[in-house]
Enzyme design. Structure first.
Site, PDB file in Angstrom:
ATOM      1  NE  ARG A   1      -4.746   0.052   4.518  1.00 18.48           N
ATOM      2  CZ  ARG A   1      -4.586  -1.087   3.838  1.00 18.48           C
ATOM      3  NH1 ARG A   1      -5.387  -1.357   2.821  1.00 18.48           N
ATOM      4  NH2 ARG A   1      -3.630  -1.926   4.131  1.00 18.48           N
TER       5      ARG A   1
ATOM      6  CB  THR B   1     -11.437   0.780  10.543  1.00 18.58           C
ATOM      7  OG1 THR B   1     -10.595   1.895  10.187  1.00 18.58           O
ATOM      8  CG2 THR B   1     -11.613   0.748  12.057  1.00 18.58           C
TER       9      THR B   1
ATOM     10  CG  ASP C   1       3.682  -0.410   3.345  1.00 25.48           C
ATOM     11  OD1 ASP C   1       4.313   0.602   2.970  1.00 25.48           O
ATOM     12  OD2 ASP C   1       2.712  -0.351   4.121  1.00 25.48           O
TER      13      ASP C   1
ATOM     14  CG  ASP D   1       6.883  -0.146   5.293  1.00 24.11           C
ATOM     15  OD1 ASP D   1       6.871   1.032   5.705  1.00 24.11           O
ATOM     16  OD2 ASP D   1       6.281  -1.080   5.857  1.00 24.11           O
TER      17      ASP D   1
END
Length: 213
Positions: A103, A107, A203, A206
Site C-alpha cells: 500500500r 495515495t 500495523d 510490524d
C-alpha cells in the site's frame, strides 16, 4: 458480497490480547495463529466436498473428502504470512499461492510487486489471508487479480475490518458474478486520517515481525 463477523467469546478474548499495545511480537504471532484457526473454521463452512466411501472397523459407510480442484490459500505478503500456519492447520491439503502487494502510504492505493499463483484458477475456491481490511485497496486488488485468473469463489479472512474498507470492496465488486465473502473477528469503528483502523491494533506486519526499513 457477504460479510461475516464471527461472534465467539474465544475470538473476542484473543482479539483483545492482540489489540493490547503491550503484547510483544512472539505473543502476537501465537495469538494471531490461534485466532486465524478459529476464523478459518467459519470461513470453510462451504468448502466443496465429494462423497467418499470408506470402511470403518465396524462397517462400510460414506463420508466426504475435499473436492478437486483443491482449495487455494493465498496470503498477501508480508503480514498475511502470519496467518498461513493457522489456516493450514485446519486445511492441510490445500495448495498455497502467494501475492505480494504494497500500500502506498501517500495515495493508499495497492500495487502488486510479486506473485506465485497458478495461471488458471478456473473452478478454484480461494481463501485470501489479509490481517487488516482497512481502506480496502489491497484486498480489492487481490480479489480482482484472482477473478481475472478464473477463481469462482473467494473468501477473505481478516483479523479486523473497517466499514470504509468493506464498502469499497463491495463497490469494486459491483457487477462481478463471483461470490465473495469476508470473514473477520470484528468490524471496527472507522479509519483515521492515515488509513489505520480505529481502535484497531496498529500495523499488523510490524507487530508480527518488527519494523523493517
Amino acid at each position: 458480497m457477504r460479510t461475516h463477523v464471527v461472534d465467539h467469546p474465544l475470538v473476542a478474548h484473543k482479539l483483545t490480547a492482540l489489540r493490547d499495545e503491550t503484547t510483544d511480537s512472539p505473543t502476537f504471532r501465537r495469538l494471531a495463529d490461534e485466532l486465524v484457526t478459529l476464523l478459518a473454521y467459519e470461513a470453510t463452512r462451504e468448502v466443496r466436498v465429494d462423497p467418499h466411501d470408506i470402511v470403518t472397523p465396524v462397517a462400510p459407510t460414506t463420508g466426504v473428502k475435499l473436492a478437486a480442484p483443491k482449495p487455494l490459500v493465498v496470503p498477501i505478503l508480508r503480514a498475511g504470512l502470519g496467518m498461513l500456519d493457522g489456516m493450514m492447520r485446519l486445511l492441510p491439503t490445500a495448495e498455497v499461492g502467494f501475492l505480494g502487494m504494497m500500500r502506498n502510504e501517500e495515495t493508499l492505493e495497492a500495487t502488486t510487486y510479486a506473485e506465485r499463483l497458478p495461471e488458471d484458477l478456473a473452478g478454484r475456491q480461494c481463501y485470501v489471508l489479509d490481517p487488516m481490511l482497512a481502506t480496502g485497496g489491497t484486498l480489492s486488488a487481490a480479489v480482482r487479480f484472482l477473478i481475472d485468473r478464473g477463481a469462482n469463489d473467494i473468501t477473505a479472512i481478516c483479523l479486523l475490518a473497517a466499514p470504509e474498507g468493506c464498502a469499497r470492496l463491495e463497490g469494486e465488486l459491483d457487477g462481478v458474478d463471483v461470490p465473495v465473502t469476508v470473514v473477520t473477528a470484528a468490524m471496527d469503528e472507522k479509519l483515521n486520517d492515515k488509513g489505520y483502523i480505529v481502535p484497531g491494533l496498529g500495523d499488523a506486519g510490524d507487530r508480527l515481525y518488527g519494523v523493517v526499513g
